[in-house]
Write a protein that holds these residues in place. Structure first.
Motif, PDB file in Angstrom:
ATOM      1  N   MET A   1       0.847  -1.185   0.000  1.00 46.48           N
ATOM      2  CA  MET A   1       0.000   0.000   0.000  1.00 46.48           C
ATOM      3  C   MET A   1       0.891   1.245   0.000  1.00 46.48           C
ATOM      4  N   LYS A   2       0.523   2.209  -0.827  1.00 47.51           N
ATOM      5  CA  LYS A   2       1.327   3.415  -0.955  1.00 47.51           C
ATOM      6  C   LYS A   2       1.102   4.352   0.223  1.00 47.51           C
ATOM      7  N   THR A   3       2.203   4.994   0.616  1.00 50.45           N
ATOM      8  CA  THR A   3       2.120   6.028   1.641  1.00 50.45           C
ATOM      9  C   THR A   3       1.829   7.368   0.970  1.00 50.45           C
ATOM     10  N   MET A   4       1.531   8.375   1.764  1.00 53.28           N
ATOM     11  CA  MET A   4       1.301   9.709   1.205  1.00 53.28           C
ATOM     12  C   MET A   4       2.579  10.219   0.539  1.00 53.28           C
ATOM     13  N   LYS A   5       3.719   9.919   1.103  1.00 50.56           N
ATOM     14  CA  LYS A   5       4.983  10.324   0.473  1.00 50.56           C
ATOM     15  C   LYS A   5       5.131   9.679  -0.904  1.00 50.56           C
ATOM     16  N   ASP A   6       4.690   8.444  -1.046  1.00 50.58           N
ATOM     17  CA  ASP A   6       4.719   7.775  -2.354  1.00 50.58           C
ATOM     18  C   ASP A   6       3.825   8.507  -3.350  1.00 50.58           C
ATOM     19  N   HIS A   7       2.635   8.878  -2.919  1.00 53.65           N
ATOM     20  CA  HIS A   7       1.708   9.599  -3.798  1.00 53.65           C
ATOM     21  C   HIS A   7       2.289  10.962  -4.187  1.00 53.65           C
ATOM     22  N   GLU A   8       2.921  11.621  -3.243  1.00 53.40           N
ATOM     23  CA  GLU A   8       3.516  12.921  -3.524  1.00 53.40           C
ATOM     24  C   GLU A   8       4.665  12.784  -4.532  1.00 53.40           C
ATOM     25  N   ALA A   9       5.484  11.757  -4.361  1.00 56.69           N
ATOM     26  CA  ALA A   9       6.579  11.517  -5.309  1.00 56.69           C
ATOM     27  C   ALA A   9       6.017  11.161  -6.684  1.00 56.69           C
ATOM     28  N   ASP A  10       4.964  10.361  -6.718  1.00 53.29           N
ATOM     29  CA  ASP A  10       4.311  10.007  -7.986  1.00 53.29           C
ATOM     30  C   ASP A  10       3.783  11.255  -8.689  1.00 53.29           C
ATOM     31  N   TYR A  11       3.217  12.178  -7.929  1.00 57.85           N
ATOM     32  CA  TYR A  11       2.664  13.404  -8.482  1.00 57.85           C
ATOM     33  C   TYR A  11       3.748  14.197  -9.207  1.00 57.85           C
ATOM     34  N   VAL A  12       4.851  14.400  -8.536  1.00 60.53           N
ATOM     35  CA  VAL A  12       5.952  15.177  -9.116  1.00 60.53           C
ATOM     36  C   VAL A  12       6.522  14.461 -10.345  1.00 60.53           C
ATOM     37  N   LEU A  13       6.751  13.177 -10.242  1.00 63.28           N
ATOM     38  CA  LEU A  13       7.306  12.423 -11.356  1.00 63.28           C
ATOM     39  C   LEU A  13       6.357  12.425 -12.552  1.00 63.28           C
ATOM     40  N   ALA A  32      -0.841   8.447 -20.223  1.00 62.97           N
ATOM     41  CA  ALA A  32      -0.615   7.551 -19.085  1.00 62.97           C
ATOM     42  C   ALA A  32      -0.005   8.326 -17.909  1.00 62.97           C
ATOM     43  N   ALA A  33       0.910   9.245 -18.199  1.00 63.03           N
ATOM     44  CA  ALA A  33       1.494  10.077 -17.148  1.00 63.03           C
ATOM     45  C   ALA A  33       0.415  10.965 -16.525  1.00 63.03           C
ATOM     46  N   HIS A  34      -0.470  11.490 -17.367  1.00 61.99           N
ATOM     47  CA  HIS A  34      -1.575  12.301 -16.860  1.00 61.99           C
ATOM     48  C   HIS A  34      -2.469  11.479 -15.933  1.00 61.99           C
ATOM     49  N   ASP A  35      -2.759  10.268 -16.322  1.00 56.96           N
ATOM     50  CA  ASP A  35      -3.591   9.393 -15.482  1.00 56.96           C
ATOM     51  C   ASP A  35      -2.929   9.145 -14.128  1.00 56.96           C
ATOM     52  N   ARG A  36      -1.609   8.915 -14.131  1.00 62.51           N
ATOM     53  CA  ARG A  36      -0.882   8.719 -12.867  1.00 62.51           C
ATOM     54  C   ARG A  36      -0.919   9.990 -12.020  1.00 62.51           C
ATOM     55  N   LEU A  37      -0.797  11.133 -12.678  1.00 58.05           N
ATOM     56  CA  LEU A  37      -0.846  12.418 -11.985  1.00 58.05           C
ATOM     57  C   LEU A  37      -2.198  12.599 -11.296  1.00 58.05           C
ATOM     58  N   ILE A  38      -3.265  12.330 -12.003  1.00 54.28           N
ATOM     59  CA  ILE A  38      -4.605  12.489 -11.443  1.00 54.28           C
ATOM     60  C   ILE A  38      -4.843  11.501 -10.308  1.00 54.28           C
ATOM     61  N   THR A  39      -4.373  10.280 -10.448  1.00 52.33           N
ATOM     62  CA  THR A  39      -4.503   9.297  -9.373  1.00 52.33           C
ATOM     63  C   THR A  39      -3.785   9.777  -8.117  1.00 52.33           C
ATOM     64  N   ALA A  40      -2.573  10.302  -8.300  1.00 47.95           N
ATOM     65  CA  ALA A  40      -1.814  10.822  -7.155  1.00 47.95           C
ATOM     66  C   ALA A  40      -2.516  12.036  -6.551  1.00 47.95           C
ATOM     67  N   ALA A  41      -3.051  12.913  -7.402  1.00 48.63           N
ATOM     68  CA  ALA A  41      -3.752  14.104  -6.912  1.00 48.63           C
ATOM     69  C   ALA A  41      -4.965  13.712  -6.066  1.00 48.63           C
ATOM     70  N   LYS A  42      -5.691  12.707  -6.512  1.00 47.47           N
ATOM     71  CA  LYS A  42      -6.860  12.250  -5.749  1.00 47.47           C
ATOM     72  C   LYS A  42      -6.445  11.730  -4.377  1.00 47.47           C
ATOM     73  N   ALA A  43      -5.340  11.002  -4.322  1.00 45.47           N
ATOM     74  CA  ALA A  43      -4.853  10.495  -3.037  1.00 45.47           C
ATOM     75  C   ALA A  43      -4.401  11.653  -2.142  1.00 45.47           C
ATOM     76  N   ILE A  44      -3.740  12.629  -2.724  1.00 45.90           N
ATOM     77  CA  ILE A  44      -3.262  13.783  -1.966  1.00 45.90           C
ATOM     78  C   ILE A  44      -4.438  14.586  -1.409  1.00 45.90           C
ATOM     79  N   ARG A  45      -5.524  14.648  -2.140  1.00 48.27           N
ATOM     80  CA  ARG A  45      -6.725  15.373  -1.703  1.00 48.27           C
ATOM     81  C   ARG A  45      -7.361  14.749  -0.458  1.00 48.27           C
ATOM     82  N   THR A  46      -6.991  13.523  -0.108  1.00 46.64           N
ATOM     83  CA  THR A  46      -7.576  12.883   1.074  1.00 46.64           C
ATOM     84  C   THR A  46      -6.956  13.391   2.368  1.00 46.64           C
TER      85      THR A  46
END
Length: 99
Positions: A1-13, A32-46
């Motif tokens: 399971m990803k941590t918030m730090k993982d989601h934040e790193a995914d967002y930047v990458l 595909a990069a956009h999809d990963r960005l949006i997935t990370a953004a949704k997690a960060i919004r939590t």
């Protein structure tokens, strides 16, 4: 399971890769990069602050596309700060197109 730090790193990458792939003319991979960005953004919004601290911090990132996406996602959280950054990025973009 990803941590918030993982989601934040995914967002930047993903934001960085999105620009690179667009410039390389690879729409499939940039999407595909956009999809990963949006997935990370949704997690960060939590987060309890909806990611405001994280996104605000990205406005100082050296990669312009990271700042662009962070400002766009910051709009509903801190409209004035987001619009200031978007204005700066827009002015730079206009100056490049004049050259």
């Amino acid at each position: 399971m990803k941590t918030m730090k993982d989601h934040e790193a995914d967002y930047v990458l993903a934001a960085t890769q999105h620009r690179q792939l667009l410039e390389a003319g690879d729409p499939k991979k940039s999407n595909a990069a956009h999809d990963r960005l949006i997935t990370a953004a949704k997690a960060i919004r939590t987060q309890s602050d909806k990611g405001k601290v994280f996104l605000s911090g990205l406005l100082a990132h050296p990669e312009e596309n990271v700042r662009l996406w962070a400002a766009a996602h910051l709009l509903p959280l801190d409209e004035q700060v987001a619009l200031e950054e978007l204005g700066i990025l827009a002015e730079r973009a206009q100056s490049w197109s004049v050259r």
